[in-house]
Design an enzyme around this catalytic site. Structure first.
Site, PDB file in Angstrom:
ATOM      1  N   TYR A  33     -14.897  51.512   6.645  1.00 15.52           N
ATOM      2  CA  TYR A  33     -15.355  51.732   5.275  1.00 15.52           C
ATOM      3  C   TYR A  33     -15.406  53.216   4.928  1.00 15.52           C
ATOM      4  CZ  TYR A  33     -16.875  46.852   4.917  1.00 15.52           C
ATOM      5  OH  TYR A  33     -16.923  45.481   4.856  1.00 15.52           O
ATOM      6  N   ARG A  43     -55.215  55.331  10.611  1.00 19.60           N
ATOM      7  CA  ARG A  43     -54.354  54.178  10.326  1.00 19.60           C
ATOM      8  C   ARG A  43     -55.210  52.916  10.297  1.00 19.60           C
ATOM      9  NH1 ARG A  43     -49.538  52.791  14.480  1.00 19.60           N
ATOM     10  NH2 ARG A  43     -51.383  52.458  15.809  1.00 19.60           N
ATOM     11  N   ARG A  84     -52.682  50.694  27.693  1.00 24.31           N
ATOM     12  CA  ARG A  84     -51.738  49.863  26.946  1.00 24.31           C
ATOM     13  C   ARG A  84     -50.322  50.413  27.166  1.00 24.31           C
ATOM     14  NH1 ARG A  84     -55.672  51.402  23.469  1.00 24.31           N
ATOM     15  NH2 ARG A  84     -54.205  52.668  22.267  1.00 24.31           N
ATOM     16  N   CYS A 121     -19.829  48.800  10.806  1.00 26.70           N
ATOM     17  CA  CYS A 121     -19.844  47.655   9.886  1.00 26.70           C
ATOM     18  C   CYS A 121     -21.008  46.727  10.244  1.00 26.70           C
ATOM     19  CB  CYS A 121     -18.533  46.890   9.978  1.00 26.70           C
ATOM     20  SG  CYS A 121     -17.071  47.920   9.733  1.00 26.70           S
ATOM     21  N   MET A 122     -21.216  45.723   9.429  1.00 27.53           N
ATOM     22  CA  MET A 122     -22.323  44.806   9.671  1.00 27.53           C
ATOM     23  C   MET A 122     -22.187  44.091  11.015  1.00 27.53           C
ATOM     24  SD  MET A 122     -23.702  41.558   7.421  1.00 27.53           S
ATOM     25  CE  MET A 122     -24.496  42.554   6.154  1.00 27.53           C
ATOM     26  N   ASP A 123     -20.964  43.727  11.387  1.00 29.61           N
ATOM     27  CA  ASP A 123     -20.766  42.876  12.559  1.00 29.61           C
ATOM     28  C   ASP A 123     -19.899  43.515  13.642  1.00 29.61           C
ATOM     29  OD1 ASP A 123     -21.979  40.740  10.981  1.00 29.61           O
ATOM     30  OD2 ASP A 123     -20.061  40.734   9.907  1.00 29.61           O
ATOM     31  N   LYS A 169     -45.362  43.498  21.977  1.00 29.57           N
ATOM     32  CA  LYS A 169     -45.140  43.272  20.551  1.00 29.57           C
ATOM     33  C   LYS A 169     -43.668  43.492  20.205  1.00 29.57           C
ATOM     34  CE  LYS A 169     -46.362  48.026  19.264  1.00 29.57           C
ATOM     35  NZ  LYS A 169     -47.215  48.887  18.427  1.00 29.57           N
ATOM     36  N   HIS A 214     -56.492  55.088  19.504  1.00 28.13           N
ATOM     37  CA  HIS A 214     -55.081  55.384  19.738  1.00 28.13           C
ATOM     38  C   HIS A 214     -54.847  56.873  19.530  1.00 28.13           C
ATOM     39  CE1 HIS A 214     -50.915  54.275  20.298  1.00 28.13           C
ATOM     40  NE2 HIS A 214     -50.571  54.959  19.211  1.00 28.13           N
TER      41      HIS A 214
END
Length: 707
Positions: A598, A466, A553, A646-648, A372, A494
């Site tokens: 930043y 859950r 699993r 930073c983002m990138d 997954k 689980h």
């Protein structure tokens, strides 16, 4: 270059076979010794085309087994055939091809059987042979298909190497006369190709193997008999053509099995190169003859057959390499996977981990690979297919979309959806043969409203609260069994504290286990088939390996990582599968008291050299990485992260690292030389767990899968 260790010798022999085809059309030893030339060119080299047929049948079966459509292969062959036809139109025009009598019939005959240029017959033969064999396989058992293709081959022999014998019978002679009005040769898609295409498919289907020494002995004996057969037929002058021999069948069978057993590093581009050489070599013959005529070198380049063969081969190889180069350039639709920031996945390590975990389990227990969230950031399709090839056929995903993606990419075996699927999408569950988790009785009723039979596993809630039907909700569980459209194939729970060895957590895990088995015993006593049972996830395997279940699993541990550095009862030799890397974009020198990134959270205490790294929080690197006081690896040395992520991109301190240049590789997770950053340590520094770090790696990252 695409390098793998599988089918190496098949790809290498493709190239050899391509040069054997050139030898057939240039007779390299004719000017030295006619008998030697006949043996080499008209007997030994005749393995080339049957080999091409067998390797096509072999890979076609494997491709269709993965879920690929037959149409894909046929379209490729038709495309190559069309290219070949147009490539040789100038020579057709030069040779007055279009001045023939009854031209429409001749063109039709050539397109279907003989090829519009002498060597192109192989392509329509392959297309017709594939269609015929697939038609037969859909209607008859394999043994019957083999018999049919053998009969067709025998008919072909009568119009080829045994023509002079069979035509002693008047009625047979007339039959072949009629046949040769439709096609020029019996080495076609009706008589020649089917048996070899079938043999290739059958070997792939049966995974047939024999001891190498037996295969070698079989090859030697069949080749001796093949040469004897060819020389006898040639000596008595009965051959109309010499493409088909009786002993070619066992010879090809043993040769193919030997090639399959001799693996090594191979380059997939050899497949394309061999086909290009096959298609283009007649043009090279023309060019060599033209050069020889212009330079008055006919005696050297034409009448010396060996030099003629060598010059055509060299030109064909060069032309093929040029085509490969431009084809590769055109095929590159964008930048390389490792141009900015990327993930490297070691599939060998993945398979190693799967077997290492399996060794910890009871004998009858199977490993269900949890893939997954893109296989925890590792690439779900590629990891599942690698595990499929290694013999693992049970997978777990979180969503319907994940399950469908695996099926569409040819993943075989059980695929269990652990989470919610909208009941309105039941058709997709049945269409793609997926197994759905029943979350509780009400959810089961919703699934049951469809008229389709749905395979399901029932989730039992033993204390995590859950998902799942309550462990003591016996009435609801029995009602689930009364839902006629649900085909119950398993039950599971689980463990929510199996990753902890604290006394209280161990006690709770054991309570969950006992609750689960108590529920199972109740249902079985009532006569219900509880199907396959599974309790353990990764930490369940490592801390409770003794549990007798049908599946475990395996999630995070399968990828050579644990959620954190907590101790486990069982120590397993697990190898990290994933590395995360990026590049240096620029290097700057900053002065003392200057700030970085930043918020100016980092201020230099002295003059520094810093480098910007081409990855950021949009790619999955936590924004608080700087606050965690962490480092990355560059030139096998530690480089501290400075300033806010930073983002990138982010910035690192490279003051103490020599020769840092733009484009240098930075390792965020993984090893560089003797240094290594483990995902568990990286996650701990960021205040989270490995699962989160890996599963949120961004979609902008490139992926490189190492086999």
């Amino acid at each position: 270059m695409n390098i793998t260790k599988r089918y190496a010798t098949l790809d290498i022999f493709r190239l050899i076979a391509a040069f054997l085809i050139i030898a057939i059309h240039t007779s390299p030893f004719l000017s030295i010794n006619e008998t030697a030339d006949f043996i080499i060119v008209h007997i030994i080299a005749r393995v080339a085309v049957p080999f091409f047929f067998m390797v096509t049948g072999y890979f076609l079966y494997l491709s269709m087994e993965k879920g690929n459509k037959l149409r894909r292969t046929l379209n490729k062959l038709i495309g190559i055939y069309i290219i070949g036809i147009f490539l040789y139109l100038p020579l057709n025009l030069y040779g007055s091809y279009f001045s023939q009598e009854n031209l429409p019939f001749q063109i039709t005959k050539d397109l279907i059987f003989d090829g519009t240029f002498y060597h192109l017959w192989y392509l329509p033969a392959t297309i017709i042979g594939i269609l015929l064999v697939q038609f037969l396989l859909r209607r008859f058992r394999m043994i019957h298909v083999f018999i049919i293709t053998i009969v067709l081959y025998v008919i072909g022999l009568g119009g080829d190497s045994y023509y002079g014998i069979v035509t002693q019978i008047s009625t047979v002679h007339k039959s072949y006369d009629f046949l040769f009005k439709i096609m020029d040769y019996t080495r076609s898609g009706l008589f020649f190709a089917p048996v070899y295409l079938f043999l290739g498919s059958w070997i792939a289907y049966s995974k047939h193997k024999i001891k190498t020494e037996f295969a070698v002995i079989g090859l030697i004996i069949s080749n001796v008999l093949l040469m004897a057969e060819g020389l006898l037929l040639h000596n008595f002058n009965v051959q109309r053509h010499d493409s088909m021999y009786i002993m070619l069948l066992p010879s090809m069978y043993f040769l193919f099995l030997i090639l399959l057993q001799c693996n090594g590093n191979n380059i997939k581009e050899l497949r394309t190169l061999s086909m290009v050489i096959y298609i283009i070599h007649p043009w090279m013959i023309v060019i060599v003859r033209l050069i020889a005529k212009i330079l008055h070198l006919q005696n050297l380049l034409i009448y010396n057959n060996l030099l003629h063969f060598l010059s055509v081969s060299i030109l064909s190889l060069l032309a093929g390499l040029i085509v490969i180069y431009f084809f590769t350039r055109l095929k590159q639709k964008g930048p390389g996977s490792n141009s900015r920031a990327w993930v490297e996945v070691d599939l060998n390590a993945l398979v190693h981990n799967a077997f290492a975990l399996k060794e910890c389990l009871p004998k009858k227990c199977e490993l269900m690979a949890v893939v997954k969230a893109g296989a925890y950031g590792h690439g779900d399709v590629e990891t599942a297919k690698a595990l499929n090839k290694a013999g693992f056929h049970a997978f777990a995903v979180a969503t319907l979309t994940e399950g469908i993606r695996l099926r569409k990419n040819g993943v075989k075996g059980e695929i269990l959806i652990l989470g919610y699927t909208n009941p309105s999408d039941v058709n997709y569950l049945t269409k793609y043969k997926l197994t759905q988790t029943v979350l509780n009785y009400d959810y089961g009723k919703s699934l049951n409203e469809s008229s389709k039979q749905v395979k399901v596993h029932i989730k039992i809630d033993t204390g995590m609260h859950r998902l799942g039907e309550d462990y003591d909700g016996y009435d609801n569980l029995e009602h689930i069994y009364e839902l006629n459209n649900l085909k119950i194939e398993g039950m599971f729970t689980h463990l929510c504290t199996s990753d902890s060895l604290k006394d209280t957590d161990i006690t709770f895990s054991k309570l969950q286990i006992e609750r689960f088995y108590e529920t199972i015993r109740y249902l079985q006593a009532k006569g219900y088939d509880t199907g396959k049972l599974h309790i353990q996830s990764s930490y369940g395997i490592l801390n409770y390996p003794e549990l007798e279940c049908d599946y475990v699993r395996a999630g995070i541990a399968l990828y050579g990582v644990l959620s954190d550095r907590n101790n486990t009862r069982l120590s397993v030799d697990l190898k990290p599968v994933l590395s995360l890397k990026a590049r240096v974009s620029i290097i700057k020198n900053i002065k003392a008291n200057e700030s970085v990134s930043y918020g100016r959270l980092f201020t230099a205490k002295q003059n520094m050299k810093v480098a910007t790294v081409t990855i950021g929080y949009a790619d999955g690197v936590p924004r608080n990485l700087f606050e965690a006081d962490t480092y990355v690896l560059l030139h096998s040395q530690k480089a501290p992260v400075i300033g806010r992520i930073c983002m990138d991109q982010f910035v690192i301190d490279v003051t103490d690292i020599d020769d840092v240049r733009p484009d240098d590789i930075v390792t965020i997770i993984g090893n560089d030389g003797e240094e290594q950053i483990y995902c568990e340590d990286f996650a701990t520094e960021c205040g989270t767990i490995s699962n989160e770090i890996l599963s949120r790696l961004g979609s902008r990252l490139g992926y490189i899968f190492k086999h």
